[in-house]
Design a protein around this motif. Structure first.
Motif, short mmCIF file in Angstrom:
data_model
loop_
_atom_site.label_atom_id
_atom_site.label_comp_id
_atom_site.label_asym_id
_atom_site.label_seq_id
_atom_site.Cartn_x
_atom_site.Cartn_y
_atom_site.Cartn_z
N ASN A 1 -62.38 49.97 -19.96
CA ASN A 1 -62.25 51.22 -19.23
C ASN A 1 -61.10 52.03 -19.81
O ASN A 1 -60.02 51.50 -20.08
CB ASN A 1 -61.97 50.92 -17.75
CG ASN A 1 -61.93 52.18 -16.91
OD1 ASN A 1 -62.90 52.92 -16.86
ND2 ASN A 1 -60.81 52.41 -16.25
N ASP B 1 -62.48 58.77 -16.50
CA ASP B 1 -62.64 57.46 -17.13
C ASP B 1 -63.99 57.34 -17.81
O ASP B 1 -64.98 57.95 -17.40
CB ASP B 1 -62.50 56.35 -16.09
CG ASP B 1 -61.05 56.06 -15.75
OD1 ASP B 1 -60.20 56.87 -16.12
OD2 ASP B 1 -60.80 55.03 -15.11
N ARG B 2 -63.99 56.53 -18.86
CA ARG B 2 -65.23 56.26 -19.59
C ARG B 2 -65.19 54.81 -20.03
O ARG B 2 -64.13 54.25 -20.32
CB ARG B 2 -65.33 57.19 -20.81
CG ARG B 2 -66.50 56.88 -21.73
CD ARG B 2 -66.49 57.76 -22.96
NE ARG B 2 -67.33 57.20 -24.00
CZ ARG B 2 -67.36 57.64 -25.26
NH1 ARG B 2 -66.60 58.65 -25.61
NH2 ARG B 2 -68.15 57.08 -26.15
#
Length: 263
Positions: A11, A2-3
């Motif tokens: 997200n 995730d980023r």
């Protein structure tokens, strides 16, 4: 992995390398609805699968669908960087993608709009008003059966009990206020006068058995867009990428390849 995008407000999970492809999920589901197609797509693309504003760990947006589209435009610009992006939206994610393309004409090189439209019929609008009212009075659990029926045909539900259990749990994790705001927005939405502003090629997809956004909505959408083609996916309902991932991938394959062969 995730980023966070859009100054830490959205997200998203990322997979693979290559040209950028965004996948925007539906209102009655979550980003896991793309799990069955991401492995193959990530062989050729850098696939980014956000949680739409108000879902999962993504911060909610005040305002209507236009504000959500603006937030997601930030995500696409950041994720694509100096490159180009295809945006694929399913259901509610398709409405967000369409609104985004109208408000930000250069945001994507191509759009894939799966099981959405430009406006609902009056019975369709009333269905959203009813779901919002019932969830307000009794909670999301009171409309879970209705929500699942809008996603999957009864026969499919009976044949896939484990999947349906997972999808019910995913729906019940939805923020009730975000859900009701989305229902209210979709009940009032009419993007038909603005379709001519979408200048990029668009693939419009719809499951032949979709009850939530029936095929006539997709026909109207494709007819109103300057560069669009319509594909009806046999045997599927509102989330074809989850119901028949192979058929879904075949339906988008040529369009995805052509977009970069022509770039």
């Amino acid at each position: 992995m995730d980023r966070l995008f859009a100054n830490g407000k959205v997200n998203a999970a990322q997979f693979g390398n290559g040209p950028v492809l965004f996948l925007l999920h539906s209102l009655l589901s979550d980003r896991a609805s793309f799990d069955a197609v991401v492995p193959r797509l990530s062989q050729s693309f850098r696939v980014i699968v956000p949680e739409l504003p108000g879902f999962g760990q993504s911060e909610a947006v005040g305002g209507g669908l236009a504000d959500i589209a603006d937030r997601m435009a930030e995500v696409v610009k950041e994720g694509a960087g100096a490159g180009e992006a295809i945006v694929l939206g399913n259901g509610y994610g398709g409405f967000v993608a369409l609104q985004m393309a109208i408000r930000h004409p250069d945001i994507a090189t191509r759009l894939i709009l799966a099981d959405c439209g430009a406006a609902f019929s009056e019975p369709g609008r009333e269905a959203f008003r009813n779901m919002a009212a019932a969830s307000r009075a009794k909670g999301l659990s009171a409309i879970t059966d209705v929500a699942m029926r809008r996603l999957f045909a009864p026969e499919f539900q009976a044949q896939h009990p484990d999947l349906m259990r997972d999808r019910r749990e995913a729906f019940l994790r939805t923020d009730p206020e975000v859900f009701r705001a989305a229902c209210d927005a979709l009940a009032e939405l009419d993007l038909r006068p603005q379709l001519g502003q979408v200048k990029v090629p668009v693939l419009v997809l719809v499951g032949e058995h979709d009850e939530a956004t029936p095929p006539p909505m997709s026909r109207e959408l494709a007819a109103g867009l300057p560069q669009a083609r319509l594909t009806i996916i046999p045997g599927c309902a509102h989330v074809p990428q989850l119901q028949s991932p192979g058929i879904f991938l075949d339906a988008i394959g040529d369009f995805m390849t052509a977009s970069y062969a022509a770039s």
